[in-house]
Design a protein around this motif. Structure first.
Motif, PDB file in Angstrom:
ATOM      1  N   ARG A 204     -10.122  40.802 -59.728  1.00 39.98           N
ATOM      2  CA  ARG A 204      -9.587  39.752 -58.859  1.00 39.98           C
ATOM      3  C   ARG A 204      -8.298  39.178 -59.435  1.00 39.98           C
ATOM      4  O   ARG A 204      -7.320  38.969 -58.717  1.00 39.98           O
ATOM      5  CB  ARG A 204     -10.621  38.639 -58.661  1.00 39.98           C
ATOM      6  CG  ARG A 204     -10.180  37.586 -57.651  1.00 39.98           C
ATOM      7  CD  ARG A 204     -11.272  36.566 -57.376  1.00 39.98           C
ATOM      8  NE  ARG A 204     -12.449  37.158 -56.764  1.00 39.98           N
ATOM      9  CZ  ARG A 204     -12.541  37.428 -55.469  1.00 39.98           C
ATOM     10  NH1 ARG A 204     -11.537  37.175 -54.650  1.00 39.98           N
ATOM     11  NH2 ARG A 204     -13.655  37.949 -54.990  1.00 39.98           N
ATOM     12  N   GLU A 208      -5.042  39.670 -56.949  1.00 40.20           N
ATOM     13  CA  GLU A 208      -4.671  38.537 -56.086  1.00 40.20           C
ATOM     14  C   GLU A 208      -3.183  38.200 -56.086  1.00 40.20           C
ATOM     15  O   GLU A 208      -2.664  37.779 -55.048  1.00 40.20           O
ATOM     16  CB  GLU A 208      -5.520  37.316 -56.434  1.00 40.20           C
ATOM     17  CG  GLU A 208      -6.926  37.414 -55.850  1.00 40.20           C
ATOM     18  CD  GLU A 208      -7.691  36.111 -55.929  1.00 40.20           C
ATOM     19  OE1 GLU A 208      -7.374  35.299 -56.838  1.00 40.20           O
ATOM     20  OE2 GLU A 208      -8.599  35.905 -55.105  1.00 40.20           O
ATOM     21  N   CYS A 237     -13.257  47.409 -54.604  1.00 44.32           N
ATOM     22  CA  CYS A 237     -12.336  46.370 -54.128  1.00 44.32           C
ATOM     23  C   CYS A 237     -11.493  46.903 -52.976  1.00 44.32           C
ATOM     24  O   CYS A 237     -10.838  47.945 -53.100  1.00 44.32           O
ATOM     25  CB  CYS A 237     -11.435  45.920 -55.281  1.00 44.32           C
ATOM     26  SG  CYS A 237     -10.344  44.535 -54.872  1.00 44.32           S
TER      27      CYS A 237
END
Length: 242
Positions: A204, A208, A237
């Motif tokens: 993440r 991001e 992901c």
């Protein structure tokens, strides 16, 4: 003996043995395809499901990063996609060329010998774009943590605005004694190559700044076990380029 095999950890600590390699071309040269856990005649279910559900639709341009023997890229070609496969292993690409010829798909799959995690490979990959969809299957864990920001930058730059990216890699595994393998430390696979395990938090933080993270989960599967005596945890992901 069978119980001992099931109890043994699949990944081993990296002790700095000089015989351990990060060079996948070496792996392709000495290990038969049928013994490679990431190589299968059938595409990964999460990729096939995305195509069948219309999440990714032909004839969009696709980038298969670390395409290896090209089996998944060739499956995508057969579904009507325009696919470019990139891999650092010329041995693997030679196999992909042979399979493409055997399946009558030589004119539909472009193969490029580059490593997108390097500066030279980044430039070459960007020159091939833009793409509407990029995916890598059991590739990201081969990139050392220090090289991952540049790798993710390359994928993002290669995608068109709104392009989708699917990345699947080995997650932090659980040892039989209940201790997690540190994700920042290299481990060694039974094939003798070095990889770096990922966790959801790490991915993440990596994705991001560059993508909108659409979904991020850790799944357990036995689909990669050739003898059926191990399960594996994968971090999956889905992202969209901002």
């Amino acid at each position: 003996m069978a119980e001992e095999q099931r109890a043994a950890p699949f990944f081993l600590p990296d002790t700095g043995d000089e015989n351990v390699t990060a060079d996948l071309d070496d792996v392709y040269k000495r290990v038969p395809l049928e013994e490679l856990p990431w190589d299968s005649d059938e595409p990964p279910a999460m990729l096939a499901d995305a195509v069948r559900a219309g999440r990714v639709k032909p004839p969009c341009r696709c980038l298969d990063i670390g395409c290896g023997s090209g089996k998944y890229a060739l499956w995508m070609c057969a579904q009507g996609f325009d696919v470019v496969g990139v891999d650092s292993s010329r041995t693997a690409l030679g196999i992909a060329e042979r399979l493409a010829a055997e399946r009558g798909l030589s004119g539909k799959l472009r193969l490029v010998a580059e490593d997108p995690s390097t500066a030279k490979g980044r430039a070459a990959t960007l020159a091939l774009g833009p793409f509407a969809f990029a995916y890598d299957w059991l590739v990201l864990h081969c990139v050392p943590p220090a090289g991952r920001p540049g790798y993710a930058d390359t994928v993002a730059a290669a995608l068109a605005p709104g392009g989708l990216y699917l990345t699947v890699s080995f997650a932090v595994q659980q040892r039989p004694e209940g201790q997690s393998v540190p994700r920042v430390e290299p481990v060694v696979t039974p094939l003798g190559n070095r990889i770096y395990l990922s966790g959801e938090e790490e991915l993440r933080a990596l994705m991001e700044p560059r993508f909108e993270v659409l979904s991020l989960e850790t799944v357990t599967t036995c689909a990669l076990a050739r003898r059926g005596d191990h399960t594996h945890r994968l971090v999956v992901c889905w992202c969209r380029k901002r």
